[in-house]
Each structure stands twice: as C-alpha cells, then as structure tokens.
Design a protein around this motif. Structure first.
Motif, short mmCIF file in Angstrom:
data_model
loop_
_atom_site.label_atom_id
_atom_site.label_comp_id
_atom_site.label_asym_id
_atom_site.label_seq_id
_atom_site.Cartn_x
_atom_site.Cartn_y
_atom_site.Cartn_z
N UNK A 199 0.79 -1.22 0.00
CA UNK A 199 0.00 0.00 0.00
C UNK A 199 0.82 1.27 0.00
N UNK A 200 2.17 1.13 0.01
CA UNK A 200 3.04 2.30 -0.04
C UNK A 200 4.07 2.10 -1.12
N UNK A 201 4.70 3.20 -1.52
CA UNK A 201 5.76 3.15 -2.51
C UNK A 201 7.13 3.10 -1.85
N UNK A 202 7.16 3.14 -0.52
CA UNK A 202 8.43 3.16 0.19
C UNK A 202 8.96 1.75 0.37
N UNK A 203 10.27 1.60 0.21
CA UNK A 203 10.89 0.32 0.50
C UNK A 203 10.97 0.14 2.02
N UNK A 204 10.96 -1.11 2.46
CA UNK A 204 11.12 -1.39 3.88
C UNK A 204 12.55 -1.03 4.26
N UNK A 205 12.70 -0.17 5.24
CA UNK A 205 14.02 0.36 5.56
C UNK A 205 14.09 0.75 7.02
N UNK A 206 15.23 0.47 7.63
CA UNK A 206 15.42 0.86 9.02
C UNK A 206 15.40 2.36 9.18
N UNK A 207 15.96 3.06 8.19
CA UNK A 207 16.01 4.52 8.27
C UNK A 207 14.62 5.14 8.21
N UNK A 208 13.67 4.45 7.57
CA UNK A 208 12.30 4.96 7.46
C UNK A 208 11.41 4.45 8.59
N UNK A 209 11.97 3.56 9.41
CA UNK A 209 11.24 3.00 10.56
C UNK A 209 9.92 2.33 10.14
N UNK A 210 9.95 1.63 9.02
CA UNK A 210 8.75 0.95 8.52
C UNK A 210 9.05 -0.53 8.27
N UNK A 211 9.83 -1.10 9.16
CA UNK A 211 10.33 -2.45 8.92
C UNK A 211 9.89 -3.41 10.03
N UNK A 212 10.02 -4.69 9.76
CA UNK A 212 9.86 -5.74 10.76
C UNK A 212 11.16 -6.52 10.78
N UNK A 213 11.68 -6.80 11.95
CA UNK A 213 12.95 -7.52 12.02
C UNK A 213 12.74 -8.99 11.66
N UNK A 214 13.80 -9.62 11.21
CA UNK A 214 13.72 -11.04 10.86
C UNK A 214 13.35 -11.87 12.09
N UNK A 215 13.91 -11.51 13.23
CA UNK A 215 13.60 -12.25 14.46
C UNK A 215 12.11 -12.16 14.79
#
Length: 450
Positions: A199-215
């Motif tokens: 639903x967004x054009x942003x890549x998942x990125x730590x700098x954008x704080x829109x990520x889920x960790x692998x753990x």
C-alpha cells in the motif's frame, strides 16, 4: 561475501555509542549471520572484511593510478577520473556523467562526477597509512579489490539490490576494467527489487522505521513461508509485504505439504481413492518439468515455475479423492512417487522443505519421539476400529452397540486434540488407516485432523 566494516555511517554511530567502529561492525555482522542462518541461507564460502584487506585495497588503487585513471590531491584524497573512461562509463544502466559539470568550490575533485577511491583522514576518525597520507578506502573500491582477490579478473554473476546498480555497480565496473585491462569485468548483473510495505511506494528500511525484524517475523512465519513468498514474484520486481500476502504463502505451502503427505499415504495403501488416470498424470508430470525448466531459463521466473507445479498438484489432488468404500482395481503408486520426487527436489533446490514436517529439531531424541508417536497412533487406530466395527449387528442392535462404544471414540478424539496442542496432528483416513504429522508451532489456524 564482502563485509564493509568501516564507513561513514559506522564511524558516526560508533562515536554516538562510544565504541570502536570495529566493535560496532562486529555486532552487526554477527546479527546478520544469525538472521541469515535463521532464514536457512547458506553461509558464504569466503568472507572478506575491509579492515583486514587495507594493503590489498591500496595496491588496487595504485594499479588504477598507474594506468592513468585516478589522481591524488594535496588534501590526501584519491579520485577516479571519469573523463579518462571516455564513452565507456555508464554502459550498465545507460547513465553517463555530465561532461561540463564542475566540482563544488570546496572540493578538490577535478570534475564533480569523479568519485573517491581513498578518503583523507578526518579528526577523530579511524585511519590507515597510505602513499597519499592517512585515510581509509572509499566505498566502491573495496568491493572491486576484494572481489578480485577471490575471483581474479572476471566475475560471472554479480548481484545486489536495484539501488546498487548506479552508481555503485557502475563504478565497480569502471575500476575493475581499468585495473584488469579487460573489456568486460562482469558477465551478468542481477538486481533484485525492494521489499515494500503493501500500500506504499516506500521500501522497507530501518532509516524509514517501517520495517519488521527477521527475528520478529520468524515468531509468526517460518523461513519456508518467506522463501515461497519471495518465489511468487520476479526477483527484479518490488515485493509488497503484508500479513495477508504472508498468510497466502503459508496457505500455499501447507497445501503443497498436504498433497505430498496424501500422495505418500496413497503409495502406502493408507489412502483409498477411485481409479487413477495414470497416463494423464505421467503426461502432466512431463509437461510440468518442461514448463519449470523453461521458466527458470527465462531470467529465473520462479513465479511461473511455482504456478506450473501448483497446476500439477491440483491435478494430483483430483486423482486422490477419498472414497468411503473399498474401490478395488489396480493402484498406481509409481506415478505419485515420481511426482513427489520432482516436487520435493524443486523446492529443496529453493531451500524449502516439504517432506520433513514430522521432523523435530533437537538432539537424538527425534527417533525416539517418532517411535513413541507411531505406537500411540497405532494403538489409537485399533481402539477406533474396534469402536466402529459391528460386523454382525444390524439395525437397532448396531446403533446400540455404537452407542455403547461411543466413549471410546470420544477418548480417541480427545487424544487427537491433546496431541494437536503439543504440535502433533493426527489424520484419520477412513477406518482403515491413520497418519500423523508434526505441526509448525507458528501456525495457529491448523485444526486437528485437517
């Protein structure tokens, strides 16, 4: 694998945390290795770190300078001279530097598009001695130098995210081709798309704080689910991540594993079904193998390959429809054995396990657990068969006998539910056979006997 264990971000973050860049990089590297192992990614054959190869990187820069493609400055920086490449630069992505561009007034570059091979040391930064003064390598040069240490003057396949195509990979090509004096350093560049939040054009990125960790991800989904999720799209395409897309991948994986399990049960005589169209299945298997090979040969089109296999599974399931009465007639276990072998080999190639759902990770107690559950399931089957068997009784007498034995069937159902809570799923296949499988503890929606 090349590990960048010193760069601007690491130096800045290490300063904030009051630790050395090497210590911080080591923490990140170890976390990365643990995450890759958890995702079932095989470890690299060779692992090179920038800080352990500074002399080799310096020698690589000296080679480029000796061939007239780089220059040093009074400030102690070394830059690659893009104009020396004439029309060669930009051939990977069709991007060339602007010929008329001028460097900023505070820069010691000859041209604005020139890029750093060696960066002069700044106050409070880690540095190494070099012929141009204290400093550290630029980002692009380290990859060319370390790759050349392992592979020599040519690479067959170079991969990375699409954002690395320019300028990073383009600069690697420029450096490596002038150093090795070759016309083509890399034969193939494979650039993967980014993982996006749906639903967004942003890549998942730590700098954008829109990520889920692998753990955190692996608390809910297995690495096999993630692999199948990735295979449903082209590696070049951006992939939209969401709970719904992951649930879809999980559903497909469970369906594949269920088919393999049912086909095995049929081969063992534990699954009764109607007559099988053996010739049609052999033909479908042959055409599927052809389709999968063609898809993978077409720029690794894994999505089309998986679709072909799902079509084979659909046809196989149609042949495995359970019947309540003994169907009699000939059976066709060989074709299902061939289908299982092909499907499992394909997914094992992709690191996905379909045939090990009964396996329990741990020590040597696995075999003992299997034997114990096997005996328990066999005992339950005998109890269940006794409770359902009324060979001589008819009418009301049969109903009365079934009612008297109802507590036995209830006990069988309770045992099945209790074992499901422990991760063991028992499947009753009519009154003649019962099988079991180990459930994925991350899957909350599986029902006992399903």
């Amino acid at each position: 694998m090349g590990v960048t264990d010193v760069d601007d971000k690491i130096i800045r973050r290490a300063s904030e945390m009051n630790v050395t860049p090497a210590a911080l990089a080591s923490i990140y590297e170890e976390d990365f290795k643990q995450d890759m192992a958890a995702l079932k990614v095989q470890p690299p054959t060779v692992c090179l770190r920038v800080t352990e190869n500074i002399p080799q990187i310096i020698a690589f820069i000296e080679g480029i300078m000796a061939r007239g493609h780089a220059y040093s400055t009074a400030k102690g920086n070394v830059y690659f001279d893009l104009r020396s490449r004439a029309g060669e630069y930009g051939k990977l992505v069709g991007v060339a530097p602007e010929a008329a561009s001028e460097p900023a007034t505070d820069s010691d570059k000859r041209h604005a598009s020139d890029f750093a091979l060696w960066k002069a040391a700044k106050p409070q930064e880690v540095f190494w001695a070099s012929p141009w003064g204290d400093g550290r390598p630029g980002w692009h040069i380290e990859c060319s130098a370390m790759a050349s240490l392992v592979f020599g003057s040519q690479l067959d396949i170079h991969s990375g995210g699409i954002d690395l195509a320019f300028p990073h990979h383009e600069n690697e090509i420029a450096q490596s081709e002038v150093f090795h004096q070759c016309r083509q350093w890399g034969n193939y560049f494979l650039h993967s798309g980014h993982l996006h939040v749906k639903g967004t054009e942003e890549k998942m990125s730590k700098s954008l704080n829109n990520y889920i960790t692998i753990k955190d991800f692996l608390q809910t989904f297995s690495p096999d689910v993630f692999r199948l999720f990735c295979m449903r799209s082209s590696y070049r395409s951006a992939v939209a991540y969401s709970d719904s897309t992951m649930q879809e991948a999980r559903h497909l994986l469970l369906g594949l594993a269920s088919f393999v399990e049912d086909a095995r049960a049929y081969m063992k005589g534990q699954l009764a079904c109607g007559p099988v169209s053996e010739d049609a299945l052999w033909g479908r298997l042959t055409s599927t193998k052809t389709a999968v090979r063609a898809a993978l040969a077409d720029d690794f089109d894994t999505s089309r390959a998986v679709d072909a296999i799902l079509g084979l599974v659909h046809h196989g399931n149609q042949q495995l429809r359970v019947v309540t009465k003994d169907p009699g007639g000939p059976r066709s276990p060989a074709v299902f054995g061939a289908i299982i072998s092909f499907i499992e080999q394909f997914f094992e190639m992709a690191g996905i396990s379909l045939g090990q759902r009964q396996c329990v990770s741990g020590d040597g107690s696995t075999a003992l657990l299997h034997s114990t559950v096997d005996e328990l399931v066999r005992f339950r089957l005998k109890v269940r068969q006794f409770a359902l068997a009324t060979p001589e009784a008819t009418g009301e007498a049969r109903q009365q006998r079934l009612q008297e034995r109802r507590p036995l069937l209830d006990a069988c159902d309770t045992l099945r539910q209790n074992l499901a809570a422990q991760g063991i799923n028992i499947k009753d296949r009519g009154s003649a056979a019962t099988t079991w499988e180990r459930l994925d503890p991350r899957v909350k929606c599986q029902r006992p006997g399903s």
